[in-house]
Scaffold this active site. Structure first.
Site, PDB file in Angstrom:
ATOM      1  N   HIS A  18      11.518   4.907  -7.035  1.00  0.00           N
ATOM      2  CA  HIS A  18      12.170   4.346  -5.846  1.00  0.00           C
ATOM      3  C   HIS A  18      13.642   4.767  -5.796  1.00  0.00           C
ATOM      4  O   HIS A  18      14.162   5.121  -4.741  1.00  0.00           O
ATOM      5  CB  HIS A  18      12.135   2.807  -5.876  1.00  0.00           C
ATOM      6  CG  HIS A  18      10.782   2.191  -5.665  1.00  0.00           C
ATOM      7  ND1 HIS A  18      10.227   1.318  -6.565  1.00  0.00           N
ATOM      8  CD2 HIS A  18       9.887   2.280  -4.647  1.00  0.00           C
ATOM      9  CE1 HIS A  18       9.059   0.893  -6.115  1.00  0.00           C
ATOM     10  NE2 HIS A  18       8.818   1.468  -4.961  1.00  0.00           N
ATOM     11  N   LYS A  42      -0.862  -7.259  -1.165  1.00  0.00           N
ATOM     12  CA  LYS A  42      -0.417  -7.214  -2.563  1.00  0.00           C
ATOM     13  C   LYS A  42       0.122  -8.561  -2.999  1.00  0.00           C
ATOM     14  O   LYS A  42       0.980  -9.131  -2.326  1.00  0.00           O
ATOM     15  CB  LYS A  42       0.712  -6.183  -2.732  1.00  0.00           C
ATOM     16  CG  LYS A  42       0.313  -4.746  -2.513  1.00  0.00           C
ATOM     17  CD  LYS A  42       1.497  -3.821  -2.783  1.00  0.00           C
ATOM     18  CE  LYS A  42       1.158  -2.365  -2.531  1.00  0.00           C
ATOM     19  NZ  LYS A  42       2.337  -1.484  -2.634  1.00  0.00           N
ATOM     20  N   ARG A  91       4.471  10.552  -2.950  1.00  0.00           N
ATOM     21  CA  ARG A  91       4.180  11.003  -4.304  1.00  0.00           C
ATOM     22  C   ARG A  91       3.103  12.066  -4.279  1.00  0.00           C
ATOM     23  O   ARG A  91       3.322  13.212  -4.588  1.00  0.00           O
ATOM     24  CB  ARG A  91       3.718   9.826  -5.173  1.00  0.00           C
ATOM     25  CG  ARG A  91       4.838   8.940  -5.594  1.00  0.00           C
ATOM     26  CD  ARG A  91       4.344   7.634  -6.087  1.00  0.00           C
ATOM     27  NE  ARG A  91       3.781   6.851  -5.007  1.00  0.00           N
ATOM     28  CZ  ARG A  91       3.470   5.578  -5.096  1.00  0.00           C
ATOM     29  NH1 ARG A  91       3.622   4.954  -6.229  1.00  0.00           N
ATOM     30  NH2 ARG A  91       2.996   4.924  -4.064  1.00  0.00           N
ATOM     31  N   SER A 129       4.827   0.979  -9.227  1.00  0.00           N
ATOM     32  CA  SER A 129       5.142  -0.359  -9.738  1.00  0.00           C
ATOM     33  C   SER A 129       3.931  -0.914 -10.489  1.00  0.00           C
ATOM     34  O   SER A 129       4.090  -1.575 -11.525  1.00  0.00           O
ATOM     35  CB  SER A 129       5.499  -1.303  -8.582  1.00  0.00           C
ATOM     36  OG  SER A 129       6.583  -0.800  -7.861  1.00  0.00           O
TER      37      SER A 129
END
Ligand code: ADP
Length: 158
Positions: A18, A42, A91, A129
């Site tokens: 990040h 989430k 990514r 994460s």
């Protein structure tokens, strides 16, 4: 005219990936607002207060970065801040479909919105994460992947 962009995410917790995106975004924009949001899909390990505190600490040496929490439509937040720019990190190909869909949807609602995708450093391309949390849960060493404060907070959690 000074240009501001919003970098939204769950940041549960913030990682060096990040931060890499943030650094790159600061080369393009004058100010970045990191927007801590809750993704309904989430369940977070860190509360919004913890995530805000952690991000503020992790970005304290950066100039022109603000951190805020908002739990409503991103497009409304952009309007409040008088900007049309969203930053997202990419990514791998796996990010693409989801990001593409969101960017097009946002633009469908407001033609002025531009989502700027920034590619991460290759060494962070596998970092998320979730992976960091998984490693920390099993006492793995996450020091290479996250700022110091995240490492400390993860140790407190597990
Ligand atoms: P969200 O739930 O909105 O996807 P995340 O905190 O998981 O929130 O991610 C926020 C943004 O940061 C997304 O654009 C994501 O692709 C990007 N991101 C996450 N990890 C990395 C990384 N290692 N390298 C580059 N971008 C990343």
């Amino acid at each position: 005219m000074s240009k501001t962009a919003v970098y939204p995410g769950t940041f549960d917790p913030i990682t060096n990936g990040h931060l890499d995106i943030l650094q790159r975004a600061l080369k393009i924009f004058d100010k970045i607002i990191i927007l801590v949001a809750d993704n309904p899909n989430k369940k977070t390990l860190f509360s919004k207060e913890e995530r805000l505190e952690i991000i503020k600490e992790s970005t304290k040496d950066f100039q022109n970065v603000e951190v805020e929490y908002y739990n409503s439509l991103l497009l409304n937040f952009l309007k409040q801040k008088n900007t049309n720019f969203i930053i997202r990190g990419l990514r791998a190909v796996s990010d693409f479909e989801y990001e593409f869909q969101r960017a097009l949807l946002n633009r469908e609602v407001n033609q002025e919105i531009e989502t700027v995708f920034i590619m991460t450093k290759d060494k962070y391309s596998y970092l998320s994460s979730s992976i960091v949390k998984e490693m920390a849960m099993f006492s793995g060493d996450v020091s290479k992947f996250v700022p110091k404060i995240v490492e400390t907070k993860l140790k407190e959690k597990f």
